[in-house]
Motif scaffolding. Structure first.
Motif, mmCIF file in Angstrom:
data_model
loop_
_atom_site.group_PDB
_atom_site.id
_atom_site.type_symbol
_atom_site.label_atom_id
_atom_site.label_comp_id
_atom_site.label_asym_id
_atom_site.label_seq_id
_atom_site.Cartn_x
_atom_site.Cartn_y
_atom_site.Cartn_z
ATOM 1 N N ASN A 219 6.669 5.425 14.910
ATOM 2 C CA ASN A 219 5.313 5.512 14.356
ATOM 3 C C ASN A 219 4.436 4.377 14.877
ATOM 4 O OD1 ASN A 219 6.376 3.379 12.950
ATOM 5 N ND2 ASN A 219 5.553 3.998 10.969
ATOM 6 N N VAL B 24 -3.615 5.811 13.372
ATOM 7 C CA VAL B 24 -3.861 6.037 11.946
ATOM 8 C C VAL B 24 -3.339 7.415 11.534
ATOM 9 C CG1 VAL B 24 -5.678 6.412 10.254
ATOM 10 C CG2 VAL B 24 -5.803 4.452 11.801
ATOM 11 N N ARG C 88 0.503 7.555 11.748
ATOM 12 C CA ARG C 88 1.234 6.916 10.653
ATOM 13 C C ARG C 88 1.042 7.653 9.333
ATOM 14 N NH1 ARG C 88 -0.851 1.384 12.751
ATOM 15 N NH2 ARG C 88 0.426 1.224 14.612
ATOM 16 N N ALA C 89 -0.032 8.440 9.256
ATOM 17 C CA ALA C 89 -0.154 9.296 8.079
ATOM 18 C C ALA C 89 0.869 10.428 8.174
ATOM 19 C CB ALA C 89 -1.573 9.848 7.980
ATOM 20 N N VAL D 198 3.724 10.199 9.944
ATOM 21 C CA VAL D 198 5.062 9.616 9.984
ATOM 22 C C VAL D 198 5.103 8.434 9.033
ATOM 23 C CG1 VAL D 198 6.832 8.657 11.473
ATOM 24 C CG2 VAL D 198 5.185 10.276 12.405
ATOM 25 N N GLY D 199 5.601 8.655 7.845
ATOM 26 C CA GLY D 199 5.641 7.584 6.854
ATOM 27 C C GLY D 199 6.810 6.656 7.099
ATOM 28 N N MET D 200 6.732 5.486 6.482
ATOM 29 C CA MET D 200 7.794 4.514 6.742
ATOM 30 C C MET D 200 8.155 3.748 5.471
ATOM 31 S SD MET D 200 8.280 2.004 9.879
ATOM 32 C CE MET D 200 9.856 1.270 10.151
ATOM 33 N N PRO E 191 5.793 -3.909 -1.594
ATOM 34 C CA PRO E 191 4.695 -3.306 -2.360
ATOM 35 C C PRO E 191 3.434 -4.148 -2.212
ATOM 36 C CG PRO E 191 6.190 -4.450 -3.821
ATOM 37 C CD PRO E 191 6.827 -4.463 -2.465
ATOM 38 N N TYR F 97 -2.418 4.580 -3.140
ATOM 39 C CA TYR F 97 -3.120 4.022 -1.977
ATOM 40 C C TYR F 97 -3.265 5.037 -0.849
ATOM 41 C CZ TYR F 97 -4.597 0.929 1.698
ATOM 42 O OH TYR F 97 -5.316 0.349 2.718
ATOM 43 N N GLY F 98 -2.148 5.657 -0.471
ATOM 44 C CA GLY F 98 -2.182 6.609 0.637
ATOM 45 C C GLY F 98 -3.090 7.800 0.355
ATOM 46 N N LEU G 50 -6.596 6.733 0.522
ATOM 47 C CA LEU G 50 -6.971 6.382 1.892
ATOM 48 C C LEU G 50 -7.310 7.625 2.694
ATOM 49 C CD1 LEU G 50 -6.937 3.735 3.566
ATOM 50 C CD2 LEU G 50 -4.636 4.343 4.261
ATOM 51 N N HIS G 51 -6.500 8.671 2.532
ATOM 52 C CA HIS G 51 -6.689 9.855 3.351
ATOM 53 C C HIS G 51 -7.459 10.943 2.608
ATOM 54 C CE1 HIS G 51 -4.054 7.883 6.129
ATOM 55 N NE2 HIS G 51 -3.050 7.879 5.277
ATOM 56 N N ARG H 172 5.518 5.466 -2.620
ATOM 57 C CA ARG H 172 4.259 5.283 -1.897
ATOM 58 C C ARG H 172 4.277 6.058 -0.591
ATOM 59 N NH1 ARG H 172 3.221 -0.759 -0.399
ATOM 60 N NH2 ARG H 172 4.798 -0.282 1.171
ATOM 61 N N ALA H 173 5.438 6.026 0.090
ATOM 62 C CA ALA H 173 5.510 6.704 1.379
ATOM 63 C C ALA H 173 5.469 8.220 1.223
ATOM 64 C CB ALA H 173 6.782 6.289 2.115
ATOM 65 N N VAL I 4 1.951 10.774 0.385
ATOM 66 C CA VAL I 4 1.037 11.448 1.309
ATOM 67 C C VAL I 4 1.715 12.629 2.001
ATOM 68 C CG1 VAL I 4 -0.436 9.459 1.738
ATOM 69 C CG2 VAL I 4 1.629 9.749 3.079
#
Ligand code: ATP
Ligand code: MG
Lengths: 309, 426
Positions: A108, A138, A141-142, A144-146, A153, A164-165, A168-169, A218-219, A222
């Motif tokens: 990613n 950007v 990475r949306a 492909v999460g990590m 955190p 957050y994700g 963000l998106h 969190r990952a 999204v």
């Protein structure tokens, strides 16, 4: 339930590409004669392709001849050829410092953030060049999460961490939808019950294992296509580990998952394919079952039998 | 007991002794610095507090047409030319009817500060109905009287060695007996501008000058400094000779004597760009140059202190680099950035040398109303007053220093408040 059996079935449906063609590695497979490890490692350099079954038809990730340099002198990954299949869990194992994290971070482009780090070779995600100029990191990475090796955190509330994700998106249209995503993600990560009364408290105030599950929540909030997990359960107790492993198995229905792990039992339980790295070389890739029951390469065998590493 | 344990135990006493020594040393350093701070504050306050009070004399001024030359219903223009000075003198003569010779009368008039007629004019202009009446009010006394009342004149000296003669002292004694002379809190210190007469001198002009200068400095140096720090820390390519060069230069700039910035300001802003001299605008520009390195260095340190794992987490979630900075890095670095900014601003607030170079030392009689009016600033005002020969300016100097310190404390308080506000976000 037994993950190993289910994974084997799916693993077998994959068509081996061309990997059974003779590779020098085959010659050296697990003979009892004590071979000098140094020479075996030396010979890794001449290995044109990992032994086993590194290539697939229609893979999610298609990576060829990938090398990673941290600076002029330090090369961390040497000419790795590997395909990662759709909806498969691929486990990456190997001794510490062998480049598992480094390879994972190429997928990613997290290596972009390390100054001086250079990646060469071909990396295609669904046929698109990951390192092309036109590729947007950007968006990548949306998709492909990590989940990182160390829980990281944000110093924000638990809710805000997970939200957050999606924020963000722009994935949630209103507060109710966002609440639902947050609750859903936390539940999947096996954390919701523990934190449902303190969603507004800082995520950094959780225990290490809880933090790691928060990062997983969190990952997955999204819904990425691929999730890269770098030792996600190394800080977790067996119960939480079980929850995460179950989560990984459900996520596999829709996502592709690459997981780095030091636990061979875990690799055996959750993955369909296993890749063994050694000193920056990808040594062997095969069905998890094959790797653990019938490894082709001496180094792999030594590692899984605990002779070193 | 094994060998390691024995070795460790043997060394323990020495280790603790060293620790105790270090602690005592630190405590000593703190006590000494507190002592000096206390001495400094004590001298300033003991001298400066009297600077906030001033001697006033109560006069009954007859505002009749015969003295002023204007009667009720006079226009503003007429009032401006009216004989208020005469009215003040008259009221003094009535208080001391036995004074008759010309020189005695002049000495009597010298009791009052030269601004008494203007005060009176102001009062009458505000309330024209006073015309034709008798107005009783307190008027500033001359600074020599003030110095005497504050106990800085030795009456036992022979008359020729004193600024105040026996005759004047006699008048003062009588005024004191009648309760007509008094030290009062001097509001004019805060509402007047600089003056050649110490009793009339105030700091309003310098205060406003400082305010506008600081405003310009803050508005320019904070955004530019933080932006530069963000760029250098988060975006600039690492190991690039050009970026290294910029870094070295910024660090060097922080060590450049401030007067050099004044010369630069003179040459560049005033002579090249034609920015009006002596103004808060050019002062702010010069102080911005001086403050920028401080802010940049502090902000970079604050940004660097944010753990990289936070950036990785944000980038890994698909945040762009700018989003990462503004969502995570910058808020986390804010307390440090604010501390740096306040330190820089405090330095700028106390800076004199570069401002002398760009003409902010001028004697300014009008309060600056904007960033392009000629102005001076508090520290320069302190410098000007401390340079004046009159005894009365000494306490003005200390009073102005107290005001300056007050502002510094206020700024620090603000910084603490801001820090608290940002730190609450973990
Ligand atoms: N930022 C970096 N700069 C320089 N070298 C690095 C950097 N990160 C990793 N390396 C080196 O690259 C090699 C591979 O590191 P990597 O982190 O990929 O190992 P790993 O297989 O993930 O190990 P572990 O199991 O301990 O996490 C190591 O020799 C390491 O020292
Ligand atoms: Mg690692």
């Amino acid at each position: 339930m037994s993950f190993a059996t289910t994974s084997l079935d799916t693993g077998m449906t994959k068509q081996p590409h061309s990997s059974t063609e003779t590779a020098p590695g085959n010659m050296r497979r697990a003979t009892t004669a004590p071979l000098d490890i140094e020479t075996v490692v030396e010979e890794l350099k001449e290995l044109p392709q990992p032994v086993g079954m590194p290539l697939l038809d229609d893979p999610k990730y298609h990576t060829r001849d990938v090398s990673v340099f941290y600076n002029e002198t330090k090369q961390a990954i040497f000419n790795v050829d590997l395909d990662i299949g759709r909806n498969e869990v691929i486990a990456m194992i190997g001794p510490s410092g062998c480049g598992k994290s480094t390879y994972l971070r190429c997928l990613n482009r997290m290596n972009d953030t390390i100054s001086g780090c250079r990646v060469t070779g071909e990396l295609l995600l669904d046929g698109e060049d990951v390192y092309a100029r036109s590729q947007d990191p950007v968006l990548l990475r949306a998709r492909v999460g990590m989940v990182f090796q160390k829980p990281n955190p944000f110093p924000k509330s638990i809710y805000d961490n997970v939200a957050y994700g999606p924020r963000l998106h722009g994935l949630a249209n209103n507060r109710a939808e966002l609440d639902e995503i947050v609750e859903d993600s936390l539940t999947k990560a096996g954390l919701f019950k523990e934190v449902k009364d303190r969603l507004n408290l800082p995520g950094t105030g959780l225990s290490g294992g809880q933090q790691q599950r928060l990062c997983i929540a969190r990952a997955i909030a999204v819904s990425p296509e691929v999730i890269l997990m770098d030792e996600p359960t190394s800080a977790l107790d067996p119960i939480a580990t079980g929850i995460i492993e179950e989560l990984i198995d459900t996520l596999r229905q829709s996502f592709t998952i690459c997981i780095v792990t030091h636990s061979m039992q875990q690799a055996a339980r959750i993955s369909q394919r296993t890749a063994y790295f050694h000193m920056g070389y990808l040594v062997e890739v095969n069905d998890t079952n094959t790797v653990f029951t019938n490894p082709e390469h001496l180094l792999t065998e030594n590692y899984i039998t605990g002779r070193f590493g | 007991m094994n060998k390691t344990t024995a070795t460790i135990r043997a060394g323990l006493a020495r280790r603790y002794a060293r620790e105790r020594r270090f602690r005592r040393f630190g405590l000593g350093a703190i006590i000494v610095s507190m002592l000096f701070l206390f001495i400094l504050l004590f001298t300033i306050f003991s001298q400066g507090v009297s600077g906030f009070s001033q001697t006033f004399i109560k006069l009954d001024v007859v505002l009749d047409e015969a003295t002023l030359g204007v009667g009720p219903g006079a226009t503003g223009e007429q009032l401006r030319n009216a004989g208020f000075a005469k009215a003040i003198s008259q009221s003094l003569y009535t208080l001391f009817p036995d004074v008759s010779s010309r020189s005695d009368k002049r000495n009597l008039r010298a009791l009052m500060s030269s601004n008494a007629p203007y005060r009176l004019m102001g009062i009458v202009m505000d309330d024209p109905s006073l015309l034709g009446q008798t107005y009783s009010g307190w008027f500033l006394a001359d600074d020599d009287i003030d110095t005497y009342l504050k106990g800085h004149v030795d009456r036992s000296l022979p008359e020729t060695d004193r600024r105040l003669k026996d005759q004047t002292l006699g008048w003062i004694d009588r005024l004191e007996a009648e309760g007509r002379i008094e030290k009062r809190f001097n509001t004019e210190f805060f509402t007047n501008n600089d003056s050649r007469e110490p009793e009339q001198a105030g700091i309003l002009g310098a205060l406003m000058g400082s305010f506008f200068t600081m405003l310009v400095t803050l508005l320019l140096s904070f955004p530019i400094g933080v932006a530069a720090a963000i760029y250098l820390e988060e975006f600039a390519p690492k190991d690039n000779w050009f970026v290294d060069l910029i870094e070295v230069n910024i660090n060097n700039l922080a060590a450049v004597p401030s007067i050099v910035f004044g010369l630069l300001g003179l040459a560049v802003f005033i002579q090249l760009f034609g920015v009006p001299r002596s103004t808060p605008l050019v002062g702010g520009l010069v102080l911005t140059l001086m403050t920028l390195p401080t802010i940049i260095i502090a902000s970079r340190a604050a940004l660097k202190a944010v753990p990289p794992s936070i950036r990785e987490a944000a980038l890994g979630m698909g945040a762009s680099r700018v989003q990462t900075v503004f969502h995570h890095t910058l808020p986390l670095a804010m307390p440090g950035i604010l501390t740096g900014t306040i330190i820089g601003m405090a330095q700028a607030l106390g800076e004199t040398a570069p401002l002398l170079m760009i003409g902010m030392i001028a004697f300014i009689l009008s309060t600056p109303e904007g960033i392009t009016d000629p102005a001076t600033v508090l520290p320069v005002q302190v410098f000007l007053w401390s340079d004046s020969p009159e005894r009365a300016f000494t306490e003005k100097t200390s009073a102005a220093i107290i005001v300056l310190l007050g502002f510094l404390i206020l700024m620090n308080l603000l910084a603490v408040l801001f820090r608290k506000k940002f730190e609450r976000r973990w």
